[in-house]
Write a protein that holds these residues in place. Structure first.
Motif, PDB file in Angstrom:
ATOM      1  N   THR A 236       0.826  -1.208   0.000  1.00  0.00           N
ATOM      2  CA  THR A 236       0.000   0.000   0.000  1.00  0.00           C
ATOM      3  C   THR A 236       0.862   1.261   0.000  1.00  0.00           C
ATOM      4  OG1 THR A 236      -0.242  -0.190   2.411  1.00  0.00           O
ATOM      5  CG2 THR A 236      -1.985  -1.111   1.041  1.00  0.00           C
ATOM      6  N   LEU A 237       2.027   1.211   0.659  1.00  0.00           N
ATOM      7  CA  LEU A 237       2.936   2.358   0.601  1.00  0.00           C
ATOM      8  C   LEU A 237       3.347   2.638  -0.836  1.00  0.00           C
ATOM      9  CD1 LEU A 237       4.842   4.481   1.827  1.00  0.00           C
ATOM     10  CD2 LEU A 237       6.518   2.649   2.170  1.00  0.00           C
ATOM     11  N   GLU A 238       3.680   1.588  -1.577  1.00  0.00           N
ATOM     12  CA  GLU A 238       4.082   1.773  -2.968  1.00  0.00           C
ATOM     13  C   GLU A 238       2.939   2.351  -3.792  1.00  0.00           C
ATOM     14  OE1 GLU A 238       6.526  -0.699  -6.361  1.00  0.00           O
ATOM     15  OE2 GLU A 238       5.317  -1.825  -4.918  1.00  0.00           O
ATOM     16  N   ARG A 239       1.732   1.889  -3.552  1.00  0.00           N
ATOM     17  CA  ARG A 239       0.582   2.396  -4.316  1.00  0.00           C
ATOM     18  C   ARG A 239       0.307   3.866  -3.998  1.00  0.00           C
ATOM     19  NH1 ARG A 239      -3.870  -2.160  -3.298  1.00  0.00           N
ATOM     20  NH2 ARG A 239      -5.188  -0.687  -4.424  1.00  0.00           N
ATOM     21  N   VAL A 240       0.518   4.266  -2.752  1.00  0.00           N
ATOM     22  CA  VAL A 240       0.346   5.671  -2.380  1.00  0.00           C
ATOM     23  C   VAL A 240       1.359   6.534  -3.109  1.00  0.00           C
ATOM     24  CG1 VAL A 240       0.628   7.323  -0.479  1.00  0.00           C
ATOM     25  CG2 VAL A 240      -0.726   5.247  -0.148  1.00  0.00           C
ATOM     26  N   LEU A 241       2.609   6.113  -3.133  1.00  0.00           N
ATOM     27  CA  LEU A 241       3.651   6.886  -3.803  1.00  0.00           C
ATOM     28  C   LEU A 241       3.405   6.965  -5.304  1.00  0.00           C
ATOM     29  CD1 LEU A 241       6.775   5.551  -1.872  1.00  0.00           C
ATOM     30  CD2 LEU A 241       5.717   7.809  -1.653  1.00  0.00           C
ATOM     31  N   GLU A 242       2.949   5.854  -5.890  1.00  0.00           N
ATOM     32  CA  GLU A 242       2.649   5.858  -7.315  1.00  0.00           C
ATOM     33  C   GLU A 242       1.509   6.815  -7.630  1.00  0.00           C
ATOM     34  OE1 GLU A 242       1.871   1.815  -8.259  1.00  0.00           O
ATOM     35  OE2 GLU A 242       3.987   1.248  -8.416  1.00  0.00           O
ATOM     36  N   ALA A 243       0.480   6.798  -6.803  1.00  0.00           N
ATOM     37  CA  ALA A 243      -0.699   7.635  -7.070  1.00  0.00           C
ATOM     38  C   ALA A 243      -0.386   9.123  -6.946  1.00  0.00           C
ATOM     39  CB  ALA A 243      -1.837   7.259  -6.124  1.00  0.00           C
ATOM     40  N   ARG A 244       0.552   9.463  -6.058  1.00  0.00           N
ATOM     41  CA  ARG A 244       0.885  10.880  -5.929  1.00  0.00           C
ATOM     42  C   ARG A 244       2.076  11.255  -6.798  1.00  0.00           C
ATOM     43  NH1 ARG A 244       0.342  12.594  -1.143  1.00  0.00           N
ATOM     44  NH2 ARG A 244       1.589  14.479  -1.367  1.00  0.00           N
ATOM     45  N   ALA A 245       2.524  10.321  -7.664  1.00  0.00           N
ATOM     46  CA  ALA A 245       3.651  10.557  -8.565  1.00  0.00           C
ATOM     47  C   ALA A 245       4.869  11.060  -7.800  1.00  0.00           C
ATOM     48  CB  ALA A 245       3.258  11.548  -9.655  1.00  0.00           C
ATOM     49  N   ASP A 246       5.037  10.507  -6.594  1.00  0.00           N
ATOM     50  CA  ASP A 246       6.187  10.814  -5.737  1.00  0.00           C
ATOM     51  C   ASP A 246       6.257  12.273  -5.305  1.00  0.00           C
ATOM     52  OD1 ASP A 246       7.346   8.166  -5.612  1.00  0.00           O
ATOM     53  OD2 ASP A 246       7.874   8.449  -7.723  1.00  0.00           O
ATOM     54  N   LEU A 255       4.581  10.702   9.996  1.00  0.00           N
ATOM     55  CA  LEU A 255       5.233   9.417   9.730  1.00  0.00           C
ATOM     56  C   LEU A 255       4.200   8.344   9.405  1.00  0.00           C
ATOM     57  CD1 LEU A 255       4.752   7.478  12.498  1.00  0.00           C
ATOM     58  CD2 LEU A 255       6.323   9.180  13.426  1.00  0.00           C
ATOM     59  N   ALA A 256       4.711   7.245   8.861  1.00  0.00           N
ATOM     60  CA  ALA A 256       3.886   6.064   8.590  1.00  0.00           C
ATOM     61  C   ALA A 256       4.570   4.851   9.197  1.00  0.00           C
ATOM     62  CB  ALA A 256       3.697   5.864   7.086  1.00  0.00           C
ATOM     63  N   LEU A 257       3.789   4.030   9.878  1.00  0.00           N
ATOM     64  CA  LEU A 257       4.267   2.753  10.386  1.00  0.00           C
ATOM     65  C   LEU A 257       4.057   1.703   9.307  1.00  0.00           C
ATOM     66  CD1 LEU A 257       2.736   2.861  13.983  1.00  0.00           C
ATOM     67  CD2 LEU A 257       5.019   3.581  13.252  1.00  0.00           C
ATOM     68  N   ILE A 258       5.057   0.868   9.069  1.00  0.00           N
ATOM     69  CA  ILE A 258       4.982  -0.133   8.009  1.00  0.00           C
ATOM     70  C   ILE A 258       5.061  -1.518   8.643  1.00  0.00           C
ATOM     71  CG2 ILE A 258       5.857  -0.870   5.777  1.00  0.00           C
ATOM     72  CD1 ILE A 258       5.060   2.068   5.862  1.00  0.00           C
ATOM     73  N   GLY A 259       4.004  -2.296   8.495  1.00  0.00           N
ATOM     74  CA  GLY A 259       3.971  -3.648   9.030  1.00  0.00           C
ATOM     75  C   GLY A 259       3.863  -4.666   7.919  1.00  0.00           C
ATOM     76  N   GLY A 260       3.629  -5.917   8.318  1.00  0.00           N
ATOM     77  CA  GLY A 260       3.394  -6.969   7.340  1.00  0.00           C
ATOM     78  C   GLY A 260       4.636  -7.547   6.710  1.00  0.00           C
ATOM     79  N   GLY A 261       5.822  -7.254   7.256  1.00  0.00           N
ATOM     80  CA  GLY A 261       7.038  -7.830   6.701  1.00  0.00           C
ATOM     81  C   GLY A 261       8.008  -6.760   6.248  1.00  0.00           C
ATOM     82  N   PRO A 262       9.218  -7.165   5.884  1.00  0.00           N
ATOM     83  CA  PRO A 262      10.263  -6.210   5.493  1.00  0.00           C
ATOM     84  C   PRO A 262       9.857  -5.381   4.278  1.00  0.00           C
ATOM     85  CG  PRO A 262      11.180  -8.398   5.881  1.00  0.00           C
ATOM     86  CD  PRO A 262       9.691  -8.556   5.888  1.00  0.00           C
ATOM     87  N   VAL A 263      10.385  -4.176   4.222  1.00  0.00           N
ATOM     88  CA  VAL A 263      10.127  -3.266   3.108  1.00  0.00           C
ATOM     89  C   VAL A 263      11.376  -3.211   2.225  1.00  0.00           C
ATOM     90  CG1 VAL A 263       9.413  -0.941   2.451  1.00  0.00           C
ATOM     91  CG2 VAL A 263       8.652  -1.914   4.634  1.00  0.00           C
ATOM     92  N   PRO A 264      11.221  -3.382   0.914  1.00  0.00           N
ATOM     93  CA  PRO A 264      12.398  -3.298   0.032  1.00  0.00           C
ATOM     94  C   PRO A 264      13.108  -1.965   0.182  1.00  0.00           C
ATOM     95  CG  PRO A 264      10.485  -4.164  -1.144  1.00  0.00           C
ATOM     96  CD  PRO A 264       9.985  -3.685   0.183  1.00  0.00           C
ATOM     97  N   ARG A 275       9.718  12.789   1.245  1.00  0.00           N
ATOM     98  CA  ARG A 275       9.660  13.306   2.616  1.00  0.00           C
ATOM     99  C   ARG A 275       8.669  12.534   3.476  1.00  0.00           C
ATOM    100  NH1 ARG A 275       9.829  18.842   0.388  1.00  0.00           N
ATOM    101  NH2 ARG A 275       7.712  19.182   1.139  1.00  0.00           N
ATOM    102  N   LEU A 276       8.481  11.261   3.154  1.00  0.00           N
ATOM    103  CA  LEU A 276       7.578  10.417   3.930  1.00  0.00           C
ATOM    104  C   LEU A 276       8.435   9.502   4.807  1.00  0.00           C
ATOM    105  CD1 LEU A 276       4.407   8.604   2.585  1.00  0.00           C
ATOM    106  CD2 LEU A 276       5.880   7.569   4.296  1.00  0.00           C
ATOM    107  N   LEU A 277       8.410   9.758   6.114  1.00  0.00           N
ATOM    108  CA  LEU A 277       9.173   8.951   7.058  1.00  0.00           C
ATOM    109  C   LEU A 277       8.428   7.641   7.295  1.00  0.00           C
ATOM    110  CD1 LEU A 277      11.473   8.518   9.060  1.00  0.00           C
ATOM    111  CD2 LEU A 277      10.127   9.779  10.770  1.00  0.00           C
ATOM    112  N   ALA A 278       9.004   6.539   6.821  1.00  0.00           N
ATOM    113  CA  ALA A 278       8.395   5.212   6.941  1.00  0.00           C
ATOM    114  C   ALA A 278       9.202   4.399   7.942  1.00  0.00           C
ATOM    115  CB  ALA A 278       8.355   4.513   5.582  1.00  0.00           C
TER     116      ALA A 278
END
Length: 480
Positions: A236-246, A255-264, A275-278
């Protein structure tokens, strides 16, 4: 120590502050307090009282918020069920709960025989009840089903003390932030969603609730609704960045907390560029969400961070003896966020809680700074877009096909979802490989559990003990 309802307290301390937004509507703490009081009155009229259990099947909805806090005022237990499950999957969970009342969103009513319409309850005009029982640290608040290595669902009972401690420990890690505005895209039938809901109420904040994840709606909330915090998984983080064209996020977003496993690593770098602190995290239902989280001042994306202040994490061998830094072993957790136990499962509770430590059955290691690296999410667990998939459950459905002799399901890395399930299938002698396995699975399993592929084999590889060698199977998997 006891507490009152945080919505009632908020109505007294900051009555005109926003507490909830959903589908174009906004509730101040004063208005939400009245709404919760109406829910209390409706539940009382149906005989719901302290110790009662109420089952709920719903996607995110404002009515879920009113119900959650109303049940707290009554001392009753909420059992939110995964809205993606089929009727067949839900039936044994409801039987386990034995609820006095079952509510479901209109479109989901057919999955729960005997359930009553949630929206009708939420729209009923009732004079609000003033009842607000004190909540102790051990007062049960919710039961959330989570499968263990056997795949048999177990209901983890989380208390008011668990939720209060989770909020307190998280705030100690992230830093005090008065009146946060959390984006609520995580489902309220997951511990992450409920933790955000309760955290907002304790801190006098606002939950910006959305019925489902939609990248454009998320970005609108970040850009126009003053959202300060969010929780995502890598997908979902990747989809957010794609939708806002970075485009960089506004300064109001913290900030955003990232769960569900490691992030690439490339995705983390992409987030930083916007400028999104993950912050990477590790958590589980039995510990009321977060256990470890990166520190905002030293996040580097290499680990899931150190234990939250107030919690302890250690790595232990199978006998429960602690292991030193760099050693791989079982992740164990101790602290006030650890569940009370499993509903109706004393043996499973005893197995999971040993000498005050929660035995997660996840595998990891700690570095010299106490930061956790998660190596495996339980035995053979598959994590697909933040959803835990247990091979034994999927295998049972496939094995029931008349043309299948045996089956083994394993996970394979996949760019979008993190992992997807793949099934190795051995057909019965005299039968052709069944081509209808996808449809067969969808009759009994939620869509996200259905294997991406069904791969024929003459026999499953087994070790000397007769156990399927899943590592060997993973080596044979094609990339997707």
């Amino acid at each position: 120590m006891t507490w009152g309802c945080p919505i009632r307290e908020g109505a007294s301390r900051w009555p005109e502050a926003e507490a909830l937004t959903f589908a174009g509507r906004r509730w101040t703490y004063r208005l939400l307090d009245v709404e919760v009081g109406r829910w209390v009155a409706a539940l009382q009229a149906r005989g719901v009282k302290a110790g009662s259990r109420v089952a709920l099947l719903s996607a995110n909805h404002a009515a879920c918020v009113g119900l959650f806090f109303a049940l707290g005022r009554l001392g009753a237990l909420l059992a939110p069920l995964n809205a993606r499950l089929t009727a067949k999957e839900l039936a044994p969970l409801v039987q386990e709960i034995a609820p006095e009342l079952t509510l479901a969103q209109g479109p989901l009513l057919d999955r729960l025989p005997g359930a009553e319409n949630l929206e009708a309850w939420g729209s009923a005009e009732q004079a609000p009840s003033p009842l607000c029982l004190p909540l102790g640290a051990s007062t049960p608040r919710v039961v959330l089903f989570t499968s263990g290595t056997t795949g048999r669902p177990k209901g983890a009972v989380l208390t008011e003390g668990n939720f209060r401690a989770s909020a307190r420990c998280s705030a100690a890690n992230l830093g005090a932030f008065p009146a946060p505005r959390w984006l609520g895209t995580l489902p309220l039938f997951h511990v992450g969603g409920l933790s955000m809901l309760s955290r907002c109420a304790y801190d006098g904040g606002c939950l910006v609730l959305q019925d489902r994840f939609d990248a454009d709606a998320v970005n609108q909330a970040i850009d126009q609704e003053g959202v300060t915090h969010a929780s995502f998984v890598a997908t979902t983080l990747e989809r957010v960045l794609e939708a806002r064209a970075d485009r960089p996020v506004p300064a109001s977003f913290q900030l955003a907390l990232i769960g569900g496993g490691p992030v690439p690593a490339p995705l983390l770098a992409r987030a930083r560029a916007a400028r999104l602190l993950a912050l990477q995290t590790y958590g589980l239902t039995e510990a009321c969400s977060q256990v470890t989280t990166e520190r905002p001042s030293e996040a580097d994306g290499r680990t899931a961070g150190a234990a939250l202040p107030g919690l302890e994490v250690r790595i232990a061998d199978p006998e429960g003896q602690p292991l030193g830094p760099g050693r791989e072993g079982d992740i164990e957790v101790r602290g006030p966020t650890v569940m009370a136990g499993y509903l109706n499962r004393p043996e499973a509770t005893h197995e999971a809680l040993r000498d005050g430590w929660l035995r997660t059955r996840d595998v990891g290691s700690l570095d010299e700074r106490g930061r956790l690296t998660v190596l495996s999410r339980r035995t053979d667990l598959i994590v697909r877009g933040g959803e835990n998939l247990y091979p034994v459950e999927i295998e049972a459905v496939i094995a029931s096909h008349p043309a299948v002799q045996e089956v083994a399901v394993v996970g394979i890395p996949e760019a979008r979802w993190g992992e997807v399930p793949m099934a190795f299938v051995v057909p019965r002698p005299g039968h052709a490989f069944p081509l209808d396995l996808d449809d067969w699975c969808r009759r009994s399993l939620a869509g996200f559990k259905v294997p991406a592929r069904f791969i024929p084999l003459e026999a499953l590889p087994r070790n000397a003990m007769g156990k399927v060698e899943r590592t060997v199977l993973r080596q044979r998997l094609p990339h997707v």
